[in-house]
Design a protein around this motif. Structure first.
Motif, PDB file in Angstrom:
ATOM      1  N   ASP A 194      70.293  34.353  68.829  1.00  0.00           N
ATOM      2  CA  ASP A 194      69.675  35.267  69.793  1.00  0.00           C
ATOM      3  C   ASP A 194      69.274  36.595  69.133  1.00  0.00           C
ATOM      4  N   LEU A 195      68.689  36.494  67.947  1.00  0.00           N
ATOM      5  CA  LEU A 195      68.187  37.667  67.241  1.00  0.00           C
ATOM      6  C   LEU A 195      66.679  37.779  67.432  1.00  0.00           C
ATOM      7  N   HIS A 196      66.203  39.000  67.562  1.00  0.00           N
ATOM      8  CA  HIS A 196      64.753  39.207  67.528  1.00  0.00           C
ATOM      9  C   HIS A 196      64.273  39.050  66.086  1.00  0.00           C
ATOM     10  N   ILE A 197      62.975  38.822  65.951  1.00  0.00           N
ATOM     11  CA  ILE A 197      62.405  38.523  64.645  1.00  0.00           C
ATOM     12  C   ILE A 197      61.308  39.521  64.324  1.00  0.00           C
ATOM     13  N   ALA A 198      61.398  40.106  63.143  1.00  0.00           N
ATOM     14  CA  ALA A 198      60.318  40.925  62.599  1.00  0.00           C
ATOM     15  C   ALA A 198      59.769  40.214  61.364  1.00  0.00           C
ATOM     16  N   VAL A 199      58.477  40.384  61.112  1.00  0.00           N
ATOM     17  CA  VAL A 199      57.815  39.693  60.012  1.00  0.00           C
ATOM     18  C   VAL A 199      57.295  40.715  59.011  1.00  0.00           C
ATOM     19  N   ARG A 200      57.596  40.463  57.743  1.00  0.00           N
ATOM     20  CA  ARG A 200      57.106  41.336  56.684  1.00  0.00           C
ATOM     21  C   ARG A 200      56.170  40.544  55.771  1.00  0.00           C
ATOM     22  N   GLY A 201      54.913  40.975  55.723  1.00  0.00           N
ATOM     23  CA  GLY A 201      53.955  40.382  54.798  1.00  0.00           C
ATOM     24  C   GLY A 201      53.778  41.312  53.612  1.00  0.00           C
ATOM     25  N   GLY A 202      52.668  42.063  53.621  1.00  0.00           N
ATOM     26  CA  GLY A 202      52.472  43.054  52.556  1.00  0.00           C
ATOM     27  C   GLY A 202      53.388  44.252  52.696  1.00  0.00           C
ATOM     28  N   GLY A 203      53.728  44.588  53.947  1.00  0.00           N
ATOM     29  CA  GLY A 203      54.697  45.662  54.170  1.00  0.00           C
ATOM     30  C   GLY A 203      54.119  47.055  54.146  1.00  0.00           C
ATOM     31  N   HIS A 204      52.781  47.205  54.377  1.00  0.00           N
ATOM     32  CA  HIS A 204      52.170  48.525  54.378  1.00  0.00           C
ATOM     33  C   HIS A 204      51.958  49.093  55.770  1.00  0.00           C
ATOM     34  N   GLY A 205      52.405  48.395  56.806  1.00  0.00           N
ATOM     35  CA  GLY A 205      52.191  48.865  58.166  1.00  0.00           C
ATOM     36  C   GLY A 205      52.808  50.226  58.401  1.00  0.00           C
ATOM     37  N   LEU A 206      52.084  51.099  59.119  1.00  0.00           N
ATOM     38  CA  LEU A 206      52.553  52.470  59.320  1.00  0.00           C
ATOM     39  C   LEU A 206      53.835  52.533  60.138  1.00  0.00           C
ATOM     40  N   ALA A 207      54.031  51.568  61.028  1.00  0.00           N
ATOM     41  CA  ALA A 207      55.235  51.590  61.858  1.00  0.00           C
ATOM     42  C   ALA A 207      56.424  50.959  61.160  1.00  0.00           C
ATOM     43  N   GLY A 256      48.910  43.695  52.761  1.00  0.00           N
ATOM     44  CA  GLY A 256      48.952  42.264  53.000  1.00  0.00           C
ATOM     45  C   GLY A 256      47.681  41.755  53.645  1.00  0.00           C
ATOM     46  N   VAL A 257      47.190  40.620  53.162  1.00  0.00           N
ATOM     47  CA  VAL A 257      45.970  40.037  53.710  1.00  0.00           C
ATOM     48  C   VAL A 257      46.194  39.576  55.148  1.00  0.00           C
ATOM     49  N   ALA A 258      47.292  38.863  55.401  1.00  0.00           N
ATOM     50  CA  ALA A 258      47.511  38.284  56.723  1.00  0.00           C
ATOM     51  C   ALA A 258      47.595  39.357  57.801  1.00  0.00           C
ATOM     52  N   GLY A 259      48.359  40.405  57.552  1.00  0.00           N
ATOM     53  CA  GLY A 259      48.497  41.461  58.553  1.00  0.00           C
ATOM     54  C   GLY A 259      47.178  42.134  58.862  1.00  0.00           C
ATOM     55  N   SER A 260      46.385  42.389  57.813  1.00  0.00           N
ATOM     56  CA  SER A 260      45.101  43.052  58.017  1.00  0.00           C
ATOM     57  C   SER A 260      44.126  42.147  58.761  1.00  0.00           C
ATOM     58  N   VAL A 261      44.033  40.886  58.322  1.00  0.00           N
ATOM     59  CA  VAL A 261      43.083  39.969  58.950  1.00  0.00           C
ATOM     60  C   VAL A 261      43.447  39.720  60.415  1.00  0.00           C
ATOM     61  N   LEU A 262      44.704  39.349  60.679  1.00  0.00           N
ATOM     62  CA  LEU A 262      45.102  38.988  62.033  1.00  0.00           C
ATOM     63  C   LEU A 262      45.181  40.201  62.953  1.00  0.00           C
ATOM     64  N   GLY A 263      45.216  41.411  62.379  1.00  0.00           N
ATOM     65  CA  GLY A 263      45.154  42.627  63.177  1.00  0.00           C
ATOM     66  C   GLY A 263      43.737  43.116  63.408  1.00  0.00           C
ATOM     67  N   GLY A 264      42.743  42.350  62.946  1.00  0.00           N
ATOM     68  CA  GLY A 264      41.353  42.744  63.156  1.00  0.00           C
ATOM     69  C   GLY A 264      40.954  43.954  62.346  1.00  0.00           C
ATOM     70  N   GLY A 265      41.546  44.099  61.160  1.00  0.00           N
ATOM     71  CA  GLY A 265      41.349  45.310  60.371  1.00  0.00           C
ATOM     72  C   GLY A 265      40.016  45.377  59.657  1.00  0.00           C
ATOM     73  N   THR A 266      39.703  46.579  59.211  1.00  0.00           N
ATOM     74  CA  THR A 266      38.458  46.837  58.505  1.00  0.00           C
ATOM     75  C   THR A 266      38.702  46.840  57.001  1.00  0.00           C
ATOM     76  N   GLY A 267      37.650  46.515  56.227  1.00  0.00           N
ATOM     77  CA  GLY A 267      37.777  46.447  54.773  1.00  0.00           C
ATOM     78  C   GLY A 267      36.526  46.949  54.086  1.00  0.00           C
ATOM     79  N   ARG A 268      36.556  46.975  52.757  1.00  0.00           N
ATOM     80  CA  ARG A 268      35.485  47.656  52.024  1.00  0.00           C
ATOM     81  C   ARG A 268      34.174  46.883  51.977  1.00  0.00           C
TER      82      ARG A 268
END
Length: 444
Positions: free
Chosen positions: A68-81, A139-151
């Motif tokens: 009964d633990l909540h789950i956090a996911v770490r990909g690249g790990g650059h998220g501001l929060a 991280g690629v996954a976090g940016s892509v799945l978050g709808g992020g912008t790129g160069r």
């Protein structure tokens, strides 16, 4: 909550079963495993599972559900929060960084822990590129799945528009695939709200031919900022969509204003397009990889950032922006960034929960400092920048550029009209809201 003896037995079993490593408080290496780029984030997860493959992710999720633990996911790990949570299980994907190219299909499979540097390095020998994100270490996954912008998004569109398929471990520890034909409603939701429905162990992305790519970064004294911004604005307005980049105020010392120019073409063509900027008196003209990597702050410092999408950039907005840049706290590795949108972003698919396509600019203040005593002035500066440019805001936001700013900002990043549909997908794949951290959609 499981009893202490049950938890100990389950943790021992997880350690034995995982191909990767498991860290709990008190273990050697735990503090290193829980450290994130932003030193302002100091979290103590119950368990960190550094997964080696998708089977490890299944085991880790099953362990968390049993206890009964909540789950956090770490990909690249650059998220501001931050990507870690007190008392939770962290599924750490940073060992899963494989990138495999299919040149004939112009596609690439990217594991969930791969960074933009991993993706670039693998694609370059093929003359291929992905829109990706702005920071090499993100991280690629976090940016892509978050709808992020790129160069490269002005020429190729947002990276999420190139999403072909996602391999996901759900809250029930089931492995599923999502694409246009298989779990299509989940696939739709992953375009922008991707952290809400499971652990993305791999993405398949369409990639693009890019035989040449040129970069320049002329640096100016900060007082030249208004002229630099106005000139850059005109270049973006009149130039081809192959031209992108950013205006960067770097805090220093010494403070600098930089015009980062990126071009999907040769250096000669870039220099011709950049002539008006290069005609302004400048101190340095950096080119190549150094220019791309210079603006990203180093790890180990405290950070805070936010963003506002603008519908236009009139002279009044330029004046406000440059005045706020002059107020940036120093010393600092922070910066104030002005990113052009438009081009292929605006003509991309409208169906996905990525609402900022019609914005023309993004303002992204990012404060970066060392001393905890400087927290308040730096965070106040970030808030003040966003408040001052809000008269020109579209009300939308790119979620990958902000931290935890509350549910209203999440709705602004996903589109208010998409909320109910996303909540229904959340109910179908994570009814207990196990994946509830950062930019959360709650099950309806």
């Amino acid at each position: 909550m499981a009893s202490r003896s049950t938890a100990h037995r389950a943790l021992a079993a997880l350690r034995a079963d995982l191909a990767g490593e498991v860290f709990a408080p008190g273990d050697p290496g735990y503090d290193e495993a829980r450290a994130v780029v932003n030193a302002r984030i100091d979290r103590r997860p119950a368990v960190i599972a550094q997964c080696a493959d998708a089977a490890d992710v299944v085991q880790a999720v099953r362990f968390a559900r049993d206890l009964d633990l909540h789950i956090a996911v770490r990909g690249g790990g650059h998220g501001l929060a931050g990507t870690l949570v007190d008392g939770a299980l962290v599924v750490d994907l940073r060992r899963m960084r494989a990138v495999v190219v299919d040149p004939a299909a112009e596609a690439v499979r990217v594991e969930g822990g791969a960074t933009m540097s991993d993706l670039d390095r693998t694609l370059r020998p093929y003359g291929l590129a992905a829109t990706g994100c702005h920071a090499p270490g993100a991280g690629v996954a976090g940016s892509v799945l978050g709808g992020g912008t790129g160069r490269l998004d002005r020429v190729f569109g947002l990276a999420v528009d190139d999403l072909i398929g996602v391999e996901l471990v759900t809250a029930d520890a089931e492995r599923v695939h999502a694409n246009d034909d298989e779990n299509p409603e989940l696939f739709w939701a992953l375009h922008g709200a991707g952290g809400n429905f499971g652990v993305a162990t791999a993405l398949t992305l369409e990639v693009h031919e890019l035989p040449e790519f040129s970069v320049a970064l002329p640096l100016y004294p900060p007082e030249s900022g208004p002229d630099v911004v106005r000139t850059f604005r005109e270049l973006i307005r009149t130039g081809p969509q192959e031209l992108g980049g950013a205006v960067l105020y770097l805090a220093g010392p010494p403070a600098r204003c930089g015009a980062l120019l990126t071009y999907a073409g040769g250096a000669g063509g870039l220099r011709e397009l950049a002539a008006p900027l290069l005609a302004l008196p400048h101190e340095t003209d950096l080119c190549g990889a150094q220019a791309l990597e210079l603006p990203y702050p180093p790890a180990g410092l405290r950070g805070d950032g936010s963003a506002e999408c603008l519908g236009g950039l009139p002279d009044a907005a330029v004046d406000v922006l440059c005045a706020r840049a002059a107020d940036m706290p120093v010393p600092s590795a922070g910066r104030l960034t002005l990113l052009p949108l438009g081009g292929a972003i605006a003509t991309g698919p409208r169906a996905y929960p990525v609402p900022y396509r019609d914005a023309l600019w993004t303002v992204h203040p990012f404060a970066c400092w060392a001393d905890p005593a400087d927290d308040e002035p730096n965070r106040a500066w970030v808030r003040d920048v966003c408040a001052d440019v809000r008269p020109w805001s579209t009300g939308d936001v790119c979620l990958t550029l902000i931290g935890d700013e509350g549910p209203e900002r999440v709705r602004a990043g996903l589109g208010a009209g998409n909320t109910l549909r996303l909540e229904k997908v959340k109910r179908a794949y994570d009814p207990d809201n196990v994946f509830r951290f950062n930019h959360t959609v709650k099950p309806v």
